[in-house]
Design an enzyme around this catalytic site. Structure first.
Site, mmCIF file in Angstrom:
data_model
loop_
_atom_site.group_PDB
_atom_site.id
_atom_site.type_symbol
_atom_site.label_atom_id
_atom_site.label_comp_id
_atom_site.label_asym_id
_atom_site.label_seq_id
_atom_site.Cartn_x
_atom_site.Cartn_y
_atom_site.Cartn_z
ATOM 1 N N GLU A 10 0.837 -1.129 -0.184
ATOM 2 C CA GLU A 10 -0.029 0.121 0.139
ATOM 3 C C GLU A 10 0.880 1.319 0.229
ATOM 4 O O GLU A 10 0.386 2.277 -0.505
ATOM 5 C CB GLU A 10 -0.787 -0.002 1.302
ATOM 6 C CG GLU A 10 -1.976 -1.010 1.232
ATOM 7 C CD GLU A 10 -2.990 -0.794 -0.024
ATOM 8 O OE1 GLU A 10 -3.400 0.362 -0.235
ATOM 9 O OE2 GLU A 10 -3.357 -1.779 -0.401
ATOM 10 N N SER A 42 -52.894 -21.463 37.042
ATOM 11 C CA SER A 42 -52.763 -22.332 38.416
ATOM 12 C C SER A 42 -51.027 -22.462 38.854
ATOM 13 O O SER A 42 -50.844 -23.183 39.907
ATOM 14 C CB SER A 42 -53.087 -23.851 37.979
ATOM 15 O OG SER A 42 -54.401 -24.078 37.840
#
Length: 775
Positions: A197, A471
């Site tokens: 690069e 319940s």
């Protein structure tokens, strides 16, 4: 006559120099003055703009450069001889933690042959110390580790594998990264990056005019953009401060800011920031920034462990992470990688043989990322809510905290399978479900499912679906009664007959059983195990609604509880997590243990910030809870939960309770073994009716989960003040073991029956039973 005219020589007369008009001279001077003034003005604005850009550059670099997400980890898997884990579960955990199949000798790899494993761990920095790398050999049989040998590395009887990352809390801009330090990176990485690069990185001042000129020439010859001239500094500036628009203004700012950056900071500082900033891919909505995370994302390995061909691939992807995505475009990625390897060879970074070997290797990319999106959104949701008690959202998104949870991957897999497969079998696509699994004794949340699609990160029913519990409330009504042993025992007869309540406003309430039947007189333990409605309302009215309400609140519910008698049948809305909280106290004999998902939190450097230890508060008399646990075990053996043993091994002792609301709008089951507590809800989001009950809707999910995971039976410890007696419940009397209808039941000392009956004919009864056994 004298000629006064002088004779002139022939030729052209030299013209006298023309004098410029004063006006023209004035205009020219004015032009230059304006030009000078414009130049000065331009310099003034340029200087001002430079000051502005300089402030932009320094403010970002001097402050916090990166917002690093918090990482959430599962609990570490501990391996030792006798550890309860199946071979399949171990392989699942290895895969989740990013281990890949191989020869088991390279860090982060494993090899499996039946129940035998070779594992090479990577080591991990836990809050309580660093777990070193080890090479392990172990075998598993009967869902247990049979032997364990440390082949290489520090010997230990117990080893911890690195935990799987199960999620993260990300910044608003969705950038994700793992920060790396230049000093700890493989030397090949920065050298190869610069070779590809920016070969003159250490020589230029932020921009490289010759490189730009070469790139322009190449682009002109090619008729398009084929080469870039940006330095690493310019690339960093573009990514860090600017947009990607291609304008002269942006390019000018990029050049100026690059020069300013180089003036203020060292090359090493700039390079390290670049390595952490560069964009290298996408994982859903998150961007993969920096080489540290990219290494994990593509190879499931730490950056320092990557080989040259892997580094070359990452470096090659800088040019175009999407175009060279190795998972989607392996051929392009391979060509790009090999080109980088060529350049590394040209620069002398790799020898010819090494480069040739690297080019011949496959890409070596993992099948899927070990750092993908949150796999368990419902569980992470609960973690975030717990974290919110002590941490600001801003800090969670940016400080890189490490959150160590109680999440158990094997339990989660079993929970998800139980929900998805059971709902698919039930057939109704409108049905939804939620499942919460906790460790019975510690209250640690091990698994959580928020809906029929466990990957959906939307409405979390485990946390936010507040539904009537039916319940499931009954154990708390009976617990309040059993806490008064002078009035109630497990054999206290209750009336299972209709009655009517008339309120002051004239309204009438007439409760009834689910099946509409009336059974006359039934003992308390049977009323609970069979989940009869009429007896529980009578008991609740007898001891008082306030007492029941107080009991529920003591066990940890924060839900609003009605003052109407209908609350005795479960007209109380709770979330599945809230139900798990109140049942936790029942499972632990009246000792409330707040649910928790987090064990520890550290900062990004591993320094401990918070530790969440086990908290225990006694909220009920263990003796009374012991009696209740007896009835809940009876529920599983003889009552509404007995169908669980169609799926779960009969030898596994369990305790639990079903729950159903009107028209089957909510089906619940809550129960526990010796190790685990699980709560299941099944219903519709629109609160529509279903044909399901707790036993037919929620219990199958619960049973399927329990059948998949290794665990121990529920064997409650006999608390002080409780004794077991053989009794005849119908006669309300002590009796002999061999008598008909004799049942061994617990009583709080002093509450056992005073009457004793004998069983004349017991011997004939035993003889009759012996003969019946023969046939």
């Amino acid at each position: 006559m004298k000629n006064t005219d002088k004779t002139r020589k022939p030729g052209r007369k030299k013209p006298a120099p023309r004098k410029q008009p004063a006006a023209a001279q004035s205009r020219r001077k004015g032009f230059w003055r304006i030009l000078m003034r414009l130049a000065l003005l331009g310099l003034f604005f340029l200087a001002g703009w430079m000051v502005y850009l300089d402030a932009q550059v320094t403010s970002r670099f001097e402050g916090r450069r990166f917002e690093v997400p918090s990482r959430v980890y599962a609990r570490p898997l501990e391996l030792y001889v006798g550890a309860p884990v199946s071979a399949a579960a171990l392989e699942q955990e290895l895969a989740l933690a990013g281990f890949h199949k191989g020869d088991g000798s390279r860090s982060g790899s494993y090899q499996r042959s039946g129940g035998r494993f070779l594992i090479s761990s990577r080591g991990f920095n836990f809050p309580d110390g660093k777990e070193p790398r080890r090479h392990l050999a172990l075998s598993i049989a009967s869902d247990q580790v049979q032997n364990l040998q440390v082949v290489k590395g520090p010997d230990s009887a117990i080893v911890r594998l690195e935990p799987a990352q199960i999620g993260g809390i990300y910044p608003a801009h969705k950038e994700d990264r793992i920060l790396v330090q230049l000093s700890r990176l493989p030397e090949l990485l920065p050298a190869a990056l610069m070779a590809v690069e920016d070969r003159r990185f250490y020589d230029h001042i932020g921009i490289a005019p010759l490189s730009i000129a070469r790139a322009m020439l190449a682009n002109v010859r090619a008729g398009g953009i084929v080469q870039g001239g940006s330095t690493l500094t310019q690339q960093l500036v573009k990514n860090f401060f600017l947009t990607r628009e291609q304008t002269l203004l942006r390019k000018g700012n990029e050049a100026l800011m690059s020069i300013l950056l180089e003036l203020h900071y060292s090359k090493s500082d700039i390079l390290e920031t670049y390595l952490n900033e560069v964009y290298l891919g996408q994982a859903g909505a998150r961007s993969i920034n920096g080489f540290g995370l990219a290494s994990q994302f593509y190879f499931a390995e730490a950056l320092e462990d990557l080989l040259p061909h892997q580094l070359a691939l990452l470096i090659g992807m800088v040019k175009g992470p999407s175009y060279y995505n190795p998972r989607r475009h392996p051929q392009r990625a391979t060509a790009r990688r090999n080109l980088v390897l060529d350049q590394m060879q040209q620069m002398g970074l790799l020898g010819e043989a090494d480069a040739q070997r690297a080019r011949s290797l496959p890409l070596g990319v993992s099948d899927k990322s070990s750092f993908s999106q949150n796999r368990y959104p419902a569980y992470i949701d609960l973690v975030r809510r717990h974290l919110a008690r002590d941490y600001k959202e801003e800090d969670l998104r940016s400080e890189g905290l490490r959150v160590f949870t109680t999440f158990n991957p094997a339990m989660q897999v079993a929970a998800e399978k139980a929900v998805t497969e059971t709902l698919a079998r039930l057939g109704d696509k409108a049905l939804e479900s939620a499942l919460v699994v906790t460790a019975k004794d510690s209250g640690e949340v091990l698994a959580l499912v928020g809906g029929r699609d466990p990957r959906y990160a939307g409405f979390n029913r485990a946390l936010d679906a507040s539904r009537q519990i039916g319940s499931l409330v009954k154990p708390f009504v009976y617990l309040a009664a059993l806490s008064q042993p002078q009035r109630y025992t497990l054999i206290t007869p209750l009336q299972d007959t209709r009655f009517t309540l008339k309120f002051e406003n004239g309204t009438v309430w007439q409760p009834k059983n689910y099946d509409g039947l009336e059974r006359g007189e039934v003992p308390l333990h049977q009323a609970l195990s069979k989940s009869y409605n009429l007896p529980v309302v009578r008991v609740g009215l007898d001891i008082g609604l306030a007492e029941v309400k107080s009991t529920l609140q003591a066990f940890g519910t924060d839900s609003a509880i009605s003052d109407y008698p209908s609350m005795l049948l479960g007209a109380v809305a709770m979330t599945p997590v809230n139900v798990a909280q109140i049942y936790q106290g029942l499972a632990t004999s009246g000792f409330n243990t707040p649910l928790r998902t987090i064990r520890e939190v550290t900062d990004a450097g591993g320094e401990p910030l918070s530790r969440y230890s086990l908290q225990v508060n006694q909220v009920a008399d263990p003796a009374a809870v012991h009696l209740l646990q007896y009835a809940m075990q009876e529920t599983m053996q003889e009552g509404t939960g007995r169908s669980a043993y169609n799926t779960v091994p009969r030898a596994l002792a369990l305790a639990g309770k079903t729950g159903t609301t009107d028209d089957g709008r909510d089906a619940w089951f809550a129960g526990f073994s010796g190790d685990l507590l699980a709560v299941v809800w099944v219903g519709r989001d629109d609160n529509g009716a279903t044909p399901l009950t707790g036993a037919s809707g929620a219990l199958p999910v619960w049973s399927k989960f329990m059948a998949q995971v290794p665990q121990n039976s529920f064997t409650p410890v006999l608390p002080d003040g409780v004794q077991y007696h053989w009794v005849n419940a119908q006669q309300q009397a002590l009796t002999d073991e061999q008598c008909e209808n004799a049942r061994l039941m617990p009583f709080i000392i002093g509450s056992e029956p005073k009457q004793t009956i004998t069983c004349a004919g017991a011997l004939p009864q035993k003889i009759r039973g012996w003969f019946e056994g023969l046939f």
